[in-house]
Scaffold this motif. Structure first.
Motif, PDB file in Angstrom:
ATOM      1  N   LEU A  30      35.572  34.027  41.880  1.00 25.55           N
ATOM      2  CA  LEU A  30      36.111  33.476  40.871  1.00 25.55           C
ATOM      3  C   LEU A  30      37.540  34.064  40.323  1.00 25.55           C
ATOM      4  N   VAL A  31      37.280  35.195  40.335  1.00 28.77           N
ATOM      5  CA  VAL A  31      38.841  36.252  40.076  1.00 28.77           C
ATOM      6  C   VAL A  31      39.824  35.672  41.069  1.00 28.77           C
ATOM      7  N   THR A  32      39.762  35.407  42.209  1.00 32.51           N
ATOM      8  CA  THR A  32      40.399  34.945  43.057  1.00 32.51           C
ATOM      9  C   THR A  32      41.027  33.770  42.892  1.00 32.51           C
ATOM     10  N   ALA A  33      40.098  32.945  42.635  1.00 31.82           N
ATOM     11  CA  ALA A  33      40.426  31.343  42.241  1.00 31.82           C
ATOM     12  C   ALA A  33      41.482  31.387  40.935  1.00 31.82           C
ATOM     13  N   ALA A  34      40.933  32.157  39.906  1.00 27.25           N
ATOM     14  CA  ALA A  34      41.823  32.237  38.786  1.00 27.25           C
ATOM     15  C   ALA A  34      43.400  32.538  39.164  1.00 27.25           C
ATOM     16  N   CYS A  35      43.463  33.630  40.094  1.00 24.55           N
ATOM     17  CA  CYS A  35      44.729  33.938  40.575  1.00 24.55           C
ATOM     18  C   CYS A  35      45.523  32.790  41.313  1.00 24.55           C
ATOM     19  N   ILE A  36      44.699  32.203  42.080  1.00 25.98           N
ATOM     20  CA  ILE A  36      45.128  30.750  42.668  1.00 25.98           C
ATOM     21  C   ILE A  36      45.851  29.823  41.596  1.00 25.98           C
ATOM     22  N   PHE A  37      44.901  29.637  40.537  1.00 27.78           N
ATOM     23  CA  PHE A  37      45.119  28.764  39.577  1.00 27.78           C
ATOM     24  C   PHE A  37      46.733  29.129  38.723  1.00 27.78           C
ATOM     25  N   LEU A  38      46.689  30.500  38.592  1.00 31.10           N
ATOM     26  CA  LEU A  38      47.773  30.936  38.187  1.00 31.10           C
ATOM     27  C   LEU A  38      49.139  30.444  38.688  1.00 31.10           C
ATOM     28  N   THR A  50      43.380  26.891  31.168  1.00 30.36           N
ATOM     29  CA  THR A  50      41.901  26.676  30.747  1.00 30.36           C
ATOM     30  C   THR A  50      41.077  26.989  32.153  1.00 30.36           C
ATOM     31  N   LEU A  51      41.815  26.685  33.250  1.00 31.79           N
ATOM     32  CA  LEU A  51      41.258  26.869  34.508  1.00 31.79           C
ATOM     33  C   LEU A  51      41.097  28.354  34.822  1.00 31.79           C
ATOM     34  N   VAL A  52      42.161  28.963  34.570  1.00 28.32           N
ATOM     35  CA  VAL A  52      42.222  30.607  34.539  1.00 28.32           C
ATOM     36  C   VAL A  52      41.231  31.272  33.722  1.00 28.32           C
ATOM     37  N   LEU A  57      36.221  34.040  32.745  1.00 29.99           N
ATOM     38  CA  LEU A  57      35.085  33.948  31.799  1.00 29.99           C
ATOM     39  C   LEU A  57      33.568  33.721  32.519  1.00 29.99           C
ATOM     40  N   VAL A  58      33.465  33.092  33.685  1.00 29.97           N
ATOM     41  CA  VAL A  58      32.467  33.073  34.408  1.00 29.97           C
ATOM     42  C   VAL A  58      32.340  34.211  35.354  1.00 29.97           C
ATOM     43  N   ALA A  59      33.334  34.649  35.837  1.00 32.62           N
ATOM     44  CA  ALA A  59      33.197  36.148  36.516  1.00 32.62           C
ATOM     45  C   ALA A  59      32.850  37.336  35.666  1.00 32.62           C
ATOM     46  N   LEU A  60      33.333  37.240  34.261  1.00 34.03           N
ATOM     47  CA  LEU A  60      32.894  38.273  33.251  1.00 34.03           C
ATOM     48  C   LEU A  60      31.404  38.181  33.020  1.00 34.03           C
ATOM     49  N   GLY A  61      31.118  36.878  32.903  1.00 27.70           N
ATOM     50  CA  GLY A  61      29.687  36.648  32.561  1.00 27.70           C
ATOM     51  C   GLY A  61      28.852  37.361  33.824  1.00 27.70           C
ATOM     52  N   ILE A  62      29.236  36.895  35.137  1.00 26.29           N
ATOM     53  CA  ILE A  62      28.108  37.622  36.132  1.00 26.29           C
ATOM     54  C   ILE A  62      28.183  39.073  36.049  1.00 26.29           C
ATOM     55  N   ALA A  63      29.428  39.480  35.893  1.00 30.86           N
ATOM     56  CA  ALA A  63      29.478  41.046  35.713  1.00 30.86           C
ATOM     57  C   ALA A  63      28.729  41.685  34.800  1.00 30.86           C
ATOM     58  N   VAL A  64      28.808  40.902  33.539  1.00 25.92           N
ATOM     59  CA  VAL A  64      27.832  41.558  32.249  1.00 25.92           C
ATOM     60  C   VAL A  64      26.415  41.370  32.684  1.00 25.92           C
ATOM     61  N   THR A  65      25.913  40.509  33.219  1.00 26.75           N
ATOM     62  CA  THR A  65      24.541  40.344  33.507  1.00 26.75           C
ATOM     63  C   THR A  65      23.914  40.643  34.778  1.00 26.75           C
ATOM     64  N   GLN A  66      24.778  41.325  35.525  1.00 24.83           N
ATOM     65  CA  GLN A  66      24.236  41.658  36.935  1.00 24.83           C
ATOM     66  C   GLN A  66      23.354  42.672  36.922  1.00 24.83           C
ATOM     67  N   ARG A  67      23.453  43.769  35.862  1.00 25.99           N
ATOM     68  CA  ARG A  67      22.744  44.941  35.886  1.00 25.99           C
ATOM     69  C   ARG A  67      21.183  44.505  35.733  1.00 25.99           C
ATOM     70  N   ARG A  68      21.021  43.351  34.741  1.00 24.87           N
ATOM     71  CA  ARG A  68      19.751  43.072  34.355  1.00 24.87           C
ATOM     72  C   ARG A  68      19.101  42.124  35.281  1.00 24.87           C
ATOM     73  N   ARG A  69      19.794  41.117  36.066  1.00 21.72           N
ATOM     74  CA  ARG A  69      19.179  40.656  37.327  1.00 21.72           C
ATOM     75  C   ARG A  69      18.873  41.654  38.434  1.00 21.72           C
ATOM     76  N   TYR A  70      19.694  42.671  38.827  1.00 16.03           N
ATOM     77  CA  TYR A  70      19.225  43.595  39.562  1.00 16.03           C
ATOM     78  C   TYR A  70      17.904  44.440  39.387  1.00 16.03           C
ATOM     79  N   HIS A  71      17.819  44.883  38.154  1.00 18.97           N
ATOM     80  CA  HIS A  71      16.655  45.608  37.805  1.00 18.97           C
ATOM     81  C   HIS A  71      15.411  44.548  37.623  1.00 18.97           C
ATOM     82  N   ARG A  72      15.730  43.372  37.332  1.00 17.97           N
ATOM     83  CA  ARG A  72      14.568  42.498  37.440  1.00 17.97           C
ATOM     84  C   ARG A  72      13.793  42.338  38.884  1.00 17.97           C
TER      85      ARG A  72
END
Length: 114
Positions: A30-38, A50-52, A57-72
């Protein structure tokens, strides 16, 4: 003194780690896609922002919630009750569909700027 990590699960196949890596690859994509959109910005104007923003935001959401998913997942191995993260998977699938639709709209319907 060096800290050593203790295993939080007893899975010789390391399923939580593989799933964690898959989510991290998704965020990186998703970060790579944002760079392509730039790169589209000079051609399609401000709307590409808005695409960027959505991709980041979606990539950040994944990063923020990843620890919880891993521990679950890791604790689920110990209890024998591993469940899929349906909400997270549905959210990322929906986000990708929306980003794709916005990208198609940008390319097909927005006028090129010179």
């Amino acid at each position: 003194m060096a800290r050593t990590r203790t295993a939080v699960h007893n899975d010789p196949g390391l399923q939580p780690e593989r799933t964690d890596l898959a989510w991290r690859r998704t965020a990186l994509t998703l970060v790579t896609a944002a760079c392509i959109f730039l790169r589209w910005m000079p051609h399609y104007g401000w709307f590409v922002g808005t695409l960027v923003a959505a991709s980041l935001l979606v990539a950040l959401g994944i990063a923020v919630t990843q620890r919880r998913r891993y521990h679950r997942a890791a604790s689920g191995i110990g209890t024998g009750a591993v469940t899929a993260s349906v909400r997270s998977t549905a959210a990322i699938a929906g986000s990708v569909v929306v980003l794709a639709a916005l990208g198609i709209y940008t390319v097909l319907y927005l006028p090129l700027q010179h």
